[in-house]
Every structure is written in C-alpha cells, then in structure tokens.
Design a protein around this motif. Structure first.
Motif, PDB file in Angstrom:
ATOM      1  N   HIS A  95       0.824  -1.203   0.000  1.00  0.00           N
ATOM      2  CA  HIS A  95       0.000   0.000   0.000  1.00  0.00           C
ATOM      3  C   HIS A  95       0.860   1.255   0.000  1.00  0.00           C
ATOM      4  O   HIS A  95       2.062   1.196   0.263  1.00  0.00           O
ATOM      5  CB  HIS A  95      -0.956   0.001   1.199  1.00  0.00           C
ATOM      6  CG  HIS A  95      -0.272   0.076   2.523  1.00  0.00           C
ATOM      7  ND1 HIS A  95       0.379  -0.996   3.119  1.00  0.00           N
ATOM      8  CD2 HIS A  95      -0.126   1.096   3.393  1.00  0.00           C
ATOM      9  CE1 HIS A  95       0.859  -0.641   4.278  1.00  0.00           C
ATOM     10  NE2 HIS A  95       0.584   0.642   4.475  1.00  0.00           N
ATOM     11  N   ARG A  96       0.215   2.369  -0.311  1.00  0.00           N
ATOM     12  CA  ARG A  96       0.857   3.678  -0.194  1.00  0.00           C
ATOM     13  C   ARG A  96       0.165   4.415   0.934  1.00  0.00           C
ATOM     14  O   ARG A  96      -1.058   4.489   1.016  1.00  0.00           O
ATOM     15  CB  ARG A  96       0.749   4.471  -1.498  1.00  0.00           C
ATOM     16  CG  ARG A  96       1.552   5.762  -1.460  1.00  0.00           C
ATOM     17  CD  ARG A  96       1.680   6.438  -2.828  1.00  0.00           C
ATOM     18  NE  ARG A  96       0.507   6.319  -3.667  1.00  0.00           N
ATOM     19  CZ  ARG A  96      -0.584   7.086  -3.601  1.00  0.00           C
ATOM     20  NH1 ARG A  96      -0.664   8.035  -2.689  1.00  0.00           N
ATOM     21  NH2 ARG A  96      -1.587   6.898  -4.428  1.00  0.00           N
ATOM     22  N   THR A 113      -1.056   7.509   3.343  1.00  0.00           N
ATOM     23  CA  THR A 113      -1.649   8.814   3.039  1.00  0.00           C
ATOM     24  C   THR A 113      -0.664   9.934   3.360  1.00  0.00           C
ATOM     25  O   THR A 113       0.249   9.763   4.171  1.00  0.00           O
ATOM     26  CB  THR A 113      -2.941   9.032   3.853  1.00  0.00           C
ATOM     27  OG1 THR A 113      -2.628   8.960   5.244  1.00  0.00           O
ATOM     28  CG2 THR A 113      -4.015   8.018   3.482  1.00  0.00           C
ATOM     29  N   TYR A 151       5.346   4.093  -0.019  1.00  0.00           N
ATOM     30  CA  TYR A 151       4.828   2.739  -0.166  1.00  0.00           C
ATOM     31  C   TYR A 151       5.300   1.891   1.003  1.00  0.00           C
ATOM     32  O   TYR A 151       6.368   2.121   1.561  1.00  0.00           O
ATOM     33  CB  TYR A 151       5.315   2.114  -1.473  1.00  0.00           C
ATOM     34  CG  TYR A 151       4.654   2.725  -2.684  1.00  0.00           C
ATOM     35  CD1 TYR A 151       3.466   2.203  -3.181  1.00  0.00           C
ATOM     36  CD2 TYR A 151       5.218   3.826  -3.323  1.00  0.00           C
ATOM     37  CE1 TYR A 151       2.854   2.762  -4.287  1.00  0.00           C
ATOM     38  CE2 TYR A 151       4.612   4.390  -4.434  1.00  0.00           C
ATOM     39  CZ  TYR A 151       3.431   3.854  -4.908  1.00  0.00           C
ATOM     40  OH  TYR A 151       2.830   4.411  -5.997  1.00  0.00           O
ATOM     41  N   TRP A 193      -3.612   3.947  -1.471  1.00  0.00           N
ATOM     42  CA  TRP A 193      -3.691   2.970  -2.569  1.00  0.00           C
ATOM     43  C   TRP A 193      -3.246   1.631  -2.022  1.00  0.00           C
ATOM     44  O   TRP A 193      -2.419   1.576  -1.108  1.00  0.00           O
ATOM     45  CB  TRP A 193      -2.752   3.398  -3.710  1.00  0.00           C
ATOM     46  CG  TRP A 193      -2.567   2.338  -4.757  1.00  0.00           C
ATOM     47  CD1 TRP A 193      -3.322   2.157  -5.877  1.00  0.00           C
ATOM     48  CD2 TRP A 193      -1.583   1.293  -4.773  1.00  0.00           C
ATOM     49  NE1 TRP A 193      -2.863   1.058  -6.577  1.00  0.00           N
ATOM     50  CE2 TRP A 193      -1.789   0.517  -5.919  1.00  0.00           C
ATOM     51  CE3 TRP A 193      -0.542   0.940  -3.907  1.00  0.00           C
ATOM     52  CZ2 TRP A 193      -1.009  -0.585  -6.240  1.00  0.00           C
ATOM     53  CZ3 TRP A 193       0.241  -0.165  -4.227  1.00  0.00           C
ATOM     54  CH2 TRP A 193       0.009  -0.911  -5.385  1.00  0.00           C
ATOM     55  N   TRP A 194      -3.771   0.529  -2.582  1.00  0.00           N
ATOM     56  CA  TRP A 194      -3.369  -0.801  -2.143  1.00  0.00           C
ATOM     57  C   TRP A 194      -3.609  -1.829  -3.223  1.00  0.00           C
ATOM     58  O   TRP A 194      -4.399  -1.612  -4.146  1.00  0.00           O
ATOM     59  CB  TRP A 194      -4.094  -1.216  -0.862  1.00  0.00           C
ATOM     60  CG  TRP A 194      -5.590  -1.372  -1.047  1.00  0.00           C
ATOM     61  CD1 TRP A 194      -6.526  -0.400  -0.957  1.00  0.00           C
ATOM     62  CD2 TRP A 194      -6.289  -2.573  -1.374  1.00  0.00           C
ATOM     63  NE1 TRP A 194      -7.780  -0.907  -1.210  1.00  0.00           N
ATOM     64  CE2 TRP A 194      -7.656  -2.254  -1.469  1.00  0.00           C
ATOM     65  CE3 TRP A 194      -5.884  -3.890  -1.596  1.00  0.00           C
ATOM     66  CZ2 TRP A 194      -8.627  -3.204  -1.775  1.00  0.00           C
ATOM     67  CZ3 TRP A 194      -6.852  -4.835  -1.894  1.00  0.00           C
ATOM     68  CH2 TRP A 194      -8.212  -4.482  -1.977  1.00  0.00           C
ATOM     69  N   ASP A 195      -2.910  -2.958  -3.088  1.00  0.00           N
ATOM     70  CA  ASP A 195      -3.096  -4.095  -3.981  1.00  0.00           C
ATOM     71  C   ASP A 195      -2.436  -5.314  -3.345  1.00  0.00           C
ATOM     72  O   ASP A 195      -1.635  -5.179  -2.413  1.00  0.00           O
ATOM     73  CB  ASP A 195      -2.465  -3.823  -5.347  1.00  0.00           C
ATOM     74  CG  ASP A 195      -3.049  -4.680  -6.469  1.00  0.00           C
ATOM     75  OD1 ASP A 195      -3.886  -5.582  -6.197  1.00  0.00           O
ATOM     76  OD2 ASP A 195      -2.663  -4.457  -7.628  1.00  0.00           O
TER      77      ASP A 195
END
Length: 179
Positions: A61-62, A64, A74, A145-147
């Motif tokens: 993830h990134r 905030t 990240y 953001w995440w994955d």
C-alpha cells in the motif's frame, strides 16, 4: 472503529497517543506522547505484519500524506506503534485489522524481532505474518492505494518506489529467514 478512534490515529490526536519508551534491551523506561517520542527519536515499540491473501500474494500500500511518519510512501507491511501498556501480539492483531479494515483475522504469527535505528529514529519491531482471506477495506485515513502483488511483481516494483525503510527491512529479513 469509531470516528473518534479513527481521528485519534491521525493528525493531532495521534500525536497525543501515549507510548512506552524502552531501553536497548526492550525494557520499559517510561511513557511519552507520540509527538515527543518522534521529535526526540526516543526508542519505542512497533509491530509489522506481512499480509498475504489466499493465493499467497503480498498486501502492499501507499500511505496517506497525513501520516505522521513516512507520509505518501509505499509499504510492504502493515502495522504501527505499540500503545502504552499494550503487548506486541495485541498490537499486531489490532493494527492489521485496522489497516486492512477487517475483523476476525487469525492471530498473526511471530517471525522475528529487531531494533531499527537511524540517526533520527529508534524502535523495536516485532514482525509477524498472517493470511487474510477476508475482503479488505483499508482505512482511507491510512491507506491511499493498495493491492495484493505476487512476489515477482513486488520485486519488480520495489526499485521504482519510495518505500518505508523499516517496512523494506522487515521484507528483506522475512525473505532471508525463509531461505
């Protein structure tokens, strides 16, 4: 999580969170507010959890831009500070569930512990792994953001990312311990 506790993890209220300070052997020496701990580089305790999904992919993830430390960078682990009077195991489960936005994770499995130090920061990190088969809903206050990425995809991306240094060190140590 209540709105008040979510706000307490960010911005001004997170700075007021009480943390245990520790010596070079991870023995408690006192308690200070998070803002003071960070401002003076006082040694404290943190957890880091490598999260995999049911297919073995790694959660990345990134952070905030509002994060108190390492904003917009990240990360390859989730985790955070161990609160005053809290133990590592409790903090690991709490942090993993909060950042992933889930309830009912299995207890993360302890893998290793080390002292992370730079001229500016000093903390003990107890590192865990957990498999999350639940649908994740990361906190928008903490995760921009995440994955879930395969190990190969993660290794291809790491050189192009500005990665949280302690998270990267956890990743490297976990991989080395696996052999």
């Amino acid at each position: 999580m209540t709105q008040e506790s979510q706000q307490g993890r960010q911005g001004g209220l997170a700075a007021d969170e009480l943390l245990d300070t520790v010596d070079e052997r991870d023995r408690m020496t006192g308690q200070r507010r998070r803002a003071e701990v960070y401002a003076h580089g006082l040694r404290h305790r943190c957890t880091a959890i490598r999260v995999r999904d049911g297919e073995g992919r790694i959660f990345v993830h990134r952070r905030t831009p509002e994060k108190l430390i390492f904003p917009s960078m990240y990360d390859v682990v989730v985790g955070g500070v161990v609160g005053a009077g809290e133990d590592y195991d409790t903090a690991a489960l709490r942090e993993a569930e909060e950042e992933l936005g889930v309830r009912g994770l299995p207890l993360p499995e302890l893998r290793l512990k080390f002292l992370f130090e730079t001229p500016e920061v000093s903390w003990f990190i107890q590192v865990y792994e957990v498999v999350c088969t639940l649908p994740v809903r990361p906190q928008p206050e903490e995760v921009a953001w995440w994955d879930f990425l395969t190990e190969d995809e993660l290794e291809r991306r790491l050189p192009t990312w500005d990665v949280v240094p302690d998270g990267l060190e956890c990743h490297r140590r976990l991989d080395a311990a696996r052999g």
